[in-house]
Design a protein around this motif. Structure first.
Motif: not given
Length: 993
Positions: A557-565, A667-682
């Motif tokens: 199973v391929e999944s998206y993370f950090d801009g690639r699968t 589990g708080t973290a800088p907002a930029s890290e949310l983009a790794s799993c493909g979610l829209n930070v903005h």
């Protein structure tokens, strides 16, 4: 000797040949005084006047006037000692020495030329004896100085040791202050929490006042004497409210009693039907036996009939012969005699009449009568034959009916037996079967529709799929698939399809209570007829031996993370009857190959990757679950990922349920890290979505799950109220208040199979509420194991199993140890602390009580030993500062150990004080206190000890009542089932509209 003395003098700064420019004055004091004396003896008056002219303002000290040699020596010694003592028993700099000489000797500092002149004159004019004595005095002074220096060094070393000991004492005091600071922080939190509770109570009181004022506005004239705010009115309001609650409880109990009575009637009806069936069966058996007897009688009767027929035929033949003989008189005599004999026999058999004497007319008449009788006999024989045939036919019909009924009974019995055997099949079998179907689906060997139909058959425990599996065990994979595909047809699903996505699951990957919830709730829902599946990370450190049939699927199973699968390997297996999927990421960071479950610097990335991969697995497998249940911040990402990404792809059949087990961890973290799993930070870093309420540059996964989930739960009703306050919610109280319609607290349960004193293999003697002798034997076994005193059998034993952290009230646990000894009991502690100074403190306490006969501290965790401590303890203390749910008190009561707890969180929902008159007697099960201090705990412990020692019979009844309480997952699973079904029903209603 003189040369040595000269060398010593040279070492102190004087030169015999070429003097130094400016030697230290302090070191020249004795020499200068000797030189002054020699000058007074040898220099002429003219030289004196010249020197006086040269240095008119400089004077030598009075002790340099003309004196005896002895006085000169003594003065030199005194001057040397005084000079050293004034130097603080240390070497003094030249500037300090100069100032001392100027102050005490009133001698001006000599110039280098003058110093050289004085030294040369001293060398030339001094006698050797005088130099030797002076040098000896200097050596003695030096020795005294060395002695003083050694004494000063010893004194300094003593002072240093004293300073070091003071430093250690200060460090210990600092550690104590740090621990007291942590305890104070915990107390402040509790005080703030109590303040919030008081505010809530005040608001409720105000609300009640308003309601009472509105209700009593009509009655003011009659009851105007009473003040609405008087204690009497408030007490009446409380009593009315309690009466309403009691009425509701009574109504509930009546309904439950009605259900129980209906169930008993149904059981009795079934028993009567069973007895009636047994009686019918016995009657049929007796009828069958009677029919067999009738058949045997009919057989004998038929034989008799045949014999009579033969006799009638013989008689007819005789009559025919007789007629022939009468008609033919030419028969010879011999034949006549033979005929006569036969006739005689016939006459003897019928009557005494001698037929040979009758005339022919009478014989004919007799013949006619006999013929008539024969005809009547034949008719009777025919009627008998007809009746026999009819009886035989009736018997054969009854036999056929009996065989048919017997066959039906056998078939029904076989069906019941088969159904019972299917129901009793372990869940491992059905889970294994389900995983086979899911594996074929992932490997594209069957279609999603076929997989759905086969899955439904497994839900219903269909006998056909059971038989198909048994029949295809020896076949190859292709033949197995063909066998199962023959079973596919339209069926109705009996329950919900529930998928848990979690970071823990007991017993294979357990850190805290989360693992127990996932496995316990999953098994309870499975027993209710729902299809339950679990998705976990494949940790390298989990207990692989506890997984049944663990194997890897031939699928990636391929999944998206950090801009690639990235590829993920999928493993399947069963854990305690539950089907489980394990995701192994092929990521270079090796997210789950770290040797531990939590506590890594990149936990946010690790679990956001896992959440995305879990949803991708469900999406690619074509699953259509009804509920996706995620737990704590580690899988809180599932909720926004599901609705923002996968719902748009058509994967939208499920409702999302999120459970937070402890709001301390978000589990708080800088907002930029949310983009790794493909979610829209903005899109998500907004106050109404995932933006942390305290730090706007961070995202909060727990807040995101609360916002995006259809159902939000926590682990007890009281904790659900506490987290809606400022202190309890840890910044999420406003978010929870805005989501109050979907937020509920459900009290956790315990695994009553694992924690069962009647079947527990870890304890020395198994026992139950009806037979408590085994508990006393376990108490004796623990005392012998830990080398505690066994002299007093009835001496109360207090147990405590916990993590030693401020949340658990470590200062109260420490106090409980000493208070137990004061009350005459024994104390056993099992647990350790991740906080270094707390662990160190309890190690000191453990060493202090190492050989004590009534206290033992075991600073570790031992699962087997924990079972024995639960079984042996009379009481259990849980003095937590806050407790979301707590399982310790439930397990303790399961083993007959009475809990002593602080009223907070889940402890408040499961333990009710024995002296609380507002609670029905049957629900009072322990001892509680409110204020988190030593006095509150001491009062509760004193009441428990008094109750145990003074009322042993009442104490035994309390123990038995605690052991019979139901803390299983059944009740919790029923509440979750209702939440699930309501959410699914609302979703389906919305879809229809």
């Amino acid at each position: 000797m003189a040369s040595e003395a000269c060398s010593l003098v040279l070492g102190r700064g004087l030169s015999c040949t070429k003097p130094r420019a400016r030697p230290p004055i302090a070191r020249l004091r004795p020499s200068l005084r000797v030189s002054g004396k020699m000058r007074n003896r040898n220099l002429s008056s003219q030289q004196k006047r010249q020197q006086a002219k040269r240095v008119p303002s400089r004077q030598f000290p009075l002790n340099m006037d003309t004196q005896s040699h002895k006085n000169n020596n003594s003065e030199a010694q005194e001057s040397s000692v005084a000079g050293i003592s004034r130097s603080g028993e240390k070497t003094i700099s030249s500037d300090d020495a100069d100032s001392d000489i100027n102050r005490e000797m009133n001698v001006a500092v000599l110039t280098p030329e003058e110093t050289n002149i004085v030294i040369e004159n001293d060398v030339r004019q001094s006698h050797s004896s005088i130099r030797l004595e002076d040098l000896i005095s200097m050596i003695r002074n030096a020795e005294k100085n060395i002695l003083l220096l050694n004494q000063a060094r010893i004194h300094a070393l003593k002072e240093l040791d004293k300073i070091l000991s003071e430093k250690e004492a200060l460090q210990a005091e600092i550690n104590n202050l740090e621990m007291k600071l942590a305890e104070t922080d915990a107390r402040i939190k509790v005080a703030a929490q109590e303040k919030i509770n008081v505010e809530l109570l005040e608001r409720q009181l105000e609300k009640l006042k308003n309601e009472m004022s509105s209700k009593n506005s009509v009655k003011e004239g009659k009851h105007g004497i009473l003040d609405r705010e008087s204690p009497l009115v408030l007490e009446l309001n409380d009593l009315r409210k309690e009466n309403e609650f009691l009425k509701d409880d009574i109504q509930t109990l009546k309904l439950k009693l009605a259900d129980v009575s209906e169930t008993e009637e149904h059981v009795s009806l079934l028993g009567r039907e069973q007895s009636a069936l047994k009686a019918s069966f016995r009657e049929l058996q007796s009828q069958f036996a009677n029919a067999q007897d009738d058949v045997s009688k009919l057989d004998s009767l038929q034989c008799e009939c045949k014999g009579l027929s033969i006799k009638v035929e013989n008689l007819q033949a005789l009559f025919d012969n007789a007629r022939q003989k009468l008609d033919h008189p030419s028969l010879d005599l011999q034949q006549y005699h033979e005929l006569q004999k036969k006739v005689d026999k016939l006459e003897a058999s019928i009557t005494e009449t001698n037929m040979s004497k009758f005339p022919s007319e009478k014989f004919h008449h007799f013949d006619e009568i006999l013929q008539q009788k024969i005809d009547i006999l034949e008719k009777r024989l025919q009627e008998s034959d007809l009746e026999i045939h009819s009886q035989i036919e009736m018997f054969q019909e009854s036999v056929r009916e009996f065989h048919h009924t017997l066959t039906k009974l056998k078939e029904e019995s076989e069906k019941r037996s088969q159904k019972s055997s299917l129901e009793n099949m372990p869940w491992e079998f059905w889970s294994r079967l389900l995983l086979i179907i899911e594996g074929w689906l992932l490997e594209k060997k069957i279609s999603p529709n076929d997989a759905k139909l086969l899955r439904e058959m497994i839900w219903k425990k269909d006998a056909q799929i059971h038989d198909a599996f048994l029949a295809s065990r020896s076949k190859n994979e292709h033949e197995k698939v063909a066998t199962f595909l023959k079973l596919t047809y339209s069926r109705k699903s009996p329950g919900l399809h529930i998928i848990h996505i979690a970071a823990e699951m007991a017993p294979v990957a357990k850190v805290g209570g989360l693992g127990d919830v996932v496995s316990g709730l999953g098994k309870a829902l499975q027993r209710k007829g729902h299809l339950v599946e679990i998705i976990l990370p494949k940790y390298d450190c989990m207990e692989h031996d506890l997984i049944t049939d663990l194997k890897a699927l031939d699928v990636v199973v391929e999944s998206y993370f950090d801009g690639r699968t990235f590829k993920n390997k999928i493993w399947i297996g069963t854990i305690e009857g539950l089907p489980v999927y394990f995701i192994e990421p092929h990521h270079p960071a090796k997210f789950f190959w770290r040797g531990k479950y939590y506590g890594e610097h990149d936990d946010f990335k690790r679990f956001s990757f896992f959440s995305r991969a879990a949803l991708e697995l469900l999406y690619q497998a074509g699953k259509k679950p009804d509920i996706i249940h995620c737990h704590d911040w580690q899988t809180a990402f599932v909720a926004p990922l599901y609705w923002d990404i996968y719902a748009a792809k058509g994967f939208n059949s499920a409702r999302i349920c999120f459970t937070c087990h402890n709001f301390e961890y978000q589990g708080t973290a800088p907002a930029s890290e949310l983009a790794s799993c493909g979610l829209n930070v903005h899109h998500l870093n907004r106050p109404d979505r995932m933006q942390d309420n305290s730090a706007h540059d961070k995202v909060n996964p727990v807040k995101g799950a609360i916002v995006f989930s259809n159902i939000v739960t926590t682990v007890s009703p009281t904790y659900a109220q506490e987290v809606c306050t400022i202190e309890g919610g840890r910044g999420l109280h406003e978010t929870l208040k805005s989501s109050s319609k979907k937020f509920v607290g459900v009290l956790n349960g315990i695994d009553t199979d694992a924690w069962n004193p009647s079947t527990d293999n870890y304890i020395r003697v198994q026992y139950s509420a009806d037979d408590l002798q085994g508990k006393a034997e376990n108490k004796d076994a623990l005392r012998k194991l830990l080398k505690l005193s066994s002299s007093k059998v009835t001496q109360p034993l207090v147990g405590c199993i916990t993590r030693l952290v401020p949340q658990k009230g470590v200062h109260l646990i420490r106090h409980a140890i000493y208070r137990t000894l004061e009350l005459g009991g024994q104390f056993v502690l099992l647990g350790s602390s991740p906080v270094a100074h707390i662990q160190q403190e309890f190690e000191g306490i453990a060493n202090h009580f190492q050989s004590h006969s009534h206290v033992r501290l075991l600073l570790k965790y031992d699962d087997a030993l924990s079972h024995l401590i639960y079984a042996a303890s009379d009481m259990f203390i849980i003095p937590s500062m806050f407790e979301p749910c707590g399982l310790t008190q439930m397990i303790a009561m399961r083993y007959g150990s009475v809990p002593i707890v602080r009223k907070t969180g889940g402890l408040n929902d499961s333990v009710f004080d024995i002296d609380d008159n507002t609670v029905p007697v049957q629900y009072r099960n322990g001892f509680t206190f409110i204020t988190p201090n030593e006095q509150g705990l001491s009062n509760a412990m004193e009441r428990a000890f008094q109750y145990c020692i003074r009322s042993p019979e009442s104490w035994q009844q309390l123990v038995q009542r605690d052991m019979r309480l139901d803390f299983s997952w059944n009740s919790s699973a029923t509440q979750y089932e209702e939440l699930y079904e309501r959410s699914v029903a609302r979703a389906r209603a919305t879809t229809r509209v």
